[in-house]
Motif scaffolding. Sequence first.
Motif, PDB file in Angstrom:
ATOM      1  N   MET A   1      47.257  29.867  90.540  1.00  0.00           N
ATOM      2  CA  MET A   1      46.281  29.649  89.468  1.00  0.00           C
ATOM      3  C   MET A   1      45.959  28.158  89.367  1.00  0.00           C
ATOM      4  SD  MET A   1      46.568  30.658  85.397  1.00  0.00           S
ATOM      5  CE  MET A   1      46.841  32.397  85.759  1.00  0.00           C
ATOM      6  N   PRO A   2      44.666  27.781  89.322  1.00  0.00           N
ATOM      7  CA  PRO A   2      44.298  26.357  89.230  1.00  0.00           C
ATOM      8  C   PRO A   2      44.845  25.711  87.957  1.00  0.00           C
ATOM      9  CG  PRO A   2      42.386  27.725  89.748  1.00  0.00           C
ATOM     10  CD  PRO A   2      43.493  28.657  89.391  1.00  0.00           C
ATOM     11  N   SER A   3      45.116  24.391  88.031  1.00  0.00           N
ATOM     12  CA  SER A   3      45.668  23.681  86.877  1.00  0.00           C
ATOM     13  C   SER A   3      44.736  23.751  85.669  1.00  0.00           C
ATOM     14  CB  SER A   3      45.937  22.222  87.251  1.00  0.00           C
ATOM     15  OG  SER A   3      46.913  22.133  88.262  1.00  0.00           O
ATOM     16  N   SER A   4      43.421  23.687  85.929  1.00  0.00           N
ATOM     17  CA  SER A   4      42.461  23.751  84.819  1.00  0.00           C
ATOM     18  C   SER A   4      42.569  25.079  84.082  1.00  0.00           C
ATOM     19  CB  SER A   4      41.030  23.550  85.349  1.00  0.00           C
ATOM     20  OG  SER A   4      40.722  24.532  86.334  1.00  0.00           O
ATOM     21  N   LEU A   5      42.819  26.162  84.819  1.00  0.00           N
ATOM     22  CA  LEU A   5      42.945  27.475  84.189  1.00  0.00           C
ATOM     23  C   LEU A   5      44.262  27.585  83.423  1.00  0.00           C
ATOM     24  CD1 LEU A   5      41.626  30.179  83.748  1.00  0.00           C
ATOM     25  CD2 LEU A   5      42.644  30.984  85.894  1.00  0.00           C
ATOM     26  N   LEU A   6      45.336  27.010  83.980  1.00  0.00           N
ATOM     27  CA  LEU A   6      46.610  26.981  83.262  1.00  0.00           C
ATOM     28  C   LEU A   6      46.460  26.253  81.931  1.00  0.00           C
ATOM     29  CD1 LEU A   6      49.079  26.108  86.171  1.00  0.00           C
ATOM     30  CD2 LEU A   6      48.918  28.293  84.973  1.00  0.00           C
ATOM     31  N   PHE A   7      45.762  25.120  81.964  1.00  0.00           N
ATOM     32  CA  PHE A   7      45.535  24.333  80.744  1.00  0.00           C
ATOM     33  C   PHE A   7      44.741  25.155  79.734  1.00  0.00           C
ATOM     34  CE2 PHE A   7      43.483  21.364  77.956  1.00  0.00           C
ATOM     35  CZ  PHE A   7      44.349  20.281  77.844  1.00  0.00           C
ATOM     36  N   LEU A   8      43.695  25.824  80.194  1.00  0.00           N
ATOM     37  CA  LEU A   8      42.841  26.611  79.302  1.00  0.00           C
ATOM     38  C   LEU A   8      43.615  27.770  78.691  1.00  0.00           C
ATOM     39  CD1 LEU A   8      40.004  27.180  78.168  1.00  0.00           C
ATOM     40  CD2 LEU A   8      39.561  28.545  80.217  1.00  0.00           C
ATOM     41  N   VAL A   9      44.404  28.475  79.507  1.00  0.00           N
ATOM     42  CA  VAL A   9      45.162  29.630  79.016  1.00  0.00           C
ATOM     43  C   VAL A   9      46.166  29.198  77.946  1.00  0.00           C
ATOM     44  CG1 VAL A   9      46.880  31.375  79.648  1.00  0.00           C
ATOM     45  CG2 VAL A   9      44.872  31.022  81.085  1.00  0.00           C
ATOM     46  N   ALA A  10      46.949  28.144  78.244  1.00  0.00           N
ATOM     47  CA  ALA A  10      47.952  27.675  77.281  1.00  0.00           C
ATOM     48  C   ALA A  10      47.297  27.207  75.983  1.00  0.00           C
ATOM     49  CB  ALA A  10      48.778  26.548  77.891  1.00  0.00           C
ATOM     50  N   SER A  11      46.180  26.497  76.078  1.00  0.00           N
ATOM     51  CA  SER A  11      45.495  25.991  74.888  1.00  0.00           C
ATOM     52  C   SER A  11      44.962  27.129  74.025  1.00  0.00           C
ATOM     53  CB  SER A  11      44.340  25.059  75.292  1.00  0.00           C
ATOM     54  OG  SER A  11      44.809  23.925  75.984  1.00  0.00           O
ATOM     55  N   LEU A  12      44.305  28.109  74.659  1.00  0.00           N
ATOM     56  CA  LEU A  12      43.734  29.225  73.909  1.00  0.00           C
ATOM     57  C   LEU A  12      44.834  30.060  73.240  1.00  0.00           C
ATOM     58  CD1 LEU A  12      40.907  30.429  76.328  1.00  0.00           C
ATOM     59  CD2 LEU A  12      40.626  29.278  74.129  1.00  0.00           C
ATOM     60  N   ILE A  13      45.931  30.300  73.972  1.00  0.00           N
ATOM     61  CA  ILE A  13      47.007  31.109  73.396  1.00  0.00           C
ATOM     62  C   ILE A  13      47.655  30.379  72.225  1.00  0.00           C
ATOM     63  CG2 ILE A  13      49.294  32.069  73.817  1.00  0.00           C
ATOM     64  CD1 ILE A  13      48.402  32.742  76.648  1.00  0.00           C
TER      65      ILE A  13
END
Length: 316
Positions: A1-13
């Motif tokens: 999973m790309p780092s940008s997507l990891l950042f987005l997922v953690a932030s949204l959750i």
Amino acid sequence: MPSSLLFLVASLIWGSTFWAITLQLGDVPPAVSVVYRFALASAVLFAWCRLRGDKLALSWRAQRWTILQGCASFGLSYICTYSSEQYLVSALVAVLFALMVFWNPLISRLVLGTPLSWRTWAAGSVAVSGVILLFYQSIGNAVRDLLAGGQGHFLLGLILALTATLASAFGNVIVVKVREQAPNVLLTMAWGMLWGTVLVAVWALAAGERFVAPPSARYWAGLLYLSLFGSVIAFACFFTLIDRIGSQKATYIGVVTPVISVLLSIRLEHFRPGILEWAGMALCLGSVAWALRTPTPAPTARPALPIEPEPLKKAS
């Protein structure tokens, strides 16, 4: 999973978990809800580690630090967080958690002797000013209510939320000691959540709180979301992100999370901040972003050659 997507997922959750906690308030005591949440989360993490072929046992030297970290991060912090949201809008609690960017280095200084930079002191002063603006009118109203014979619930909620941020920051500092003894992130998370669950369960029993079955689909939805997404997936994304881009940049999640929480509170909790509240939140979150900003490296004597950046140091 790309780092940008990891950042987005953690932030949204994590931005949504402060509101999701409100789904568990009312029918079940806050401490009991914390027990249910982390008992389930730790069980999932232990199963995950077993499927990966990890040994689940830890040495006593690692375990004693895990007990301390778990009781602070997943015990005291969450008892106070759940209890505070009985009296405060979830967005305000989320904004206060952004102050961990300053609590972490301060506690690290006291516990580990880590030096503090001028940026931390300056940004921290601005953040405190922002918090004062954010809560100025509400604190004034709460004090007047208390003097008139009221119960001062808002002040109690504020104290509980601040205690939660301090406990969580202390747990983050102890993670350094945990990692020295046991580098397996998921396994130490599982043990930490288990010890936090034990602490809160003892607290609930001593307080005479009843362990009742969750009464509604709303409660179950909140429990599953907070346990699986907020306590397992988000943490896994966050720690993976730290390994890839460093804690300095990964901690920017702490700036994005309160913004998402405020927007959800406006939409779902009818939170209507005034000018002072908006100004306070802007000062607080802006100072956090400034504190986390990596200073521009000074030019070297050989500018024609590519310059490798220095490793990012942990900010919180």
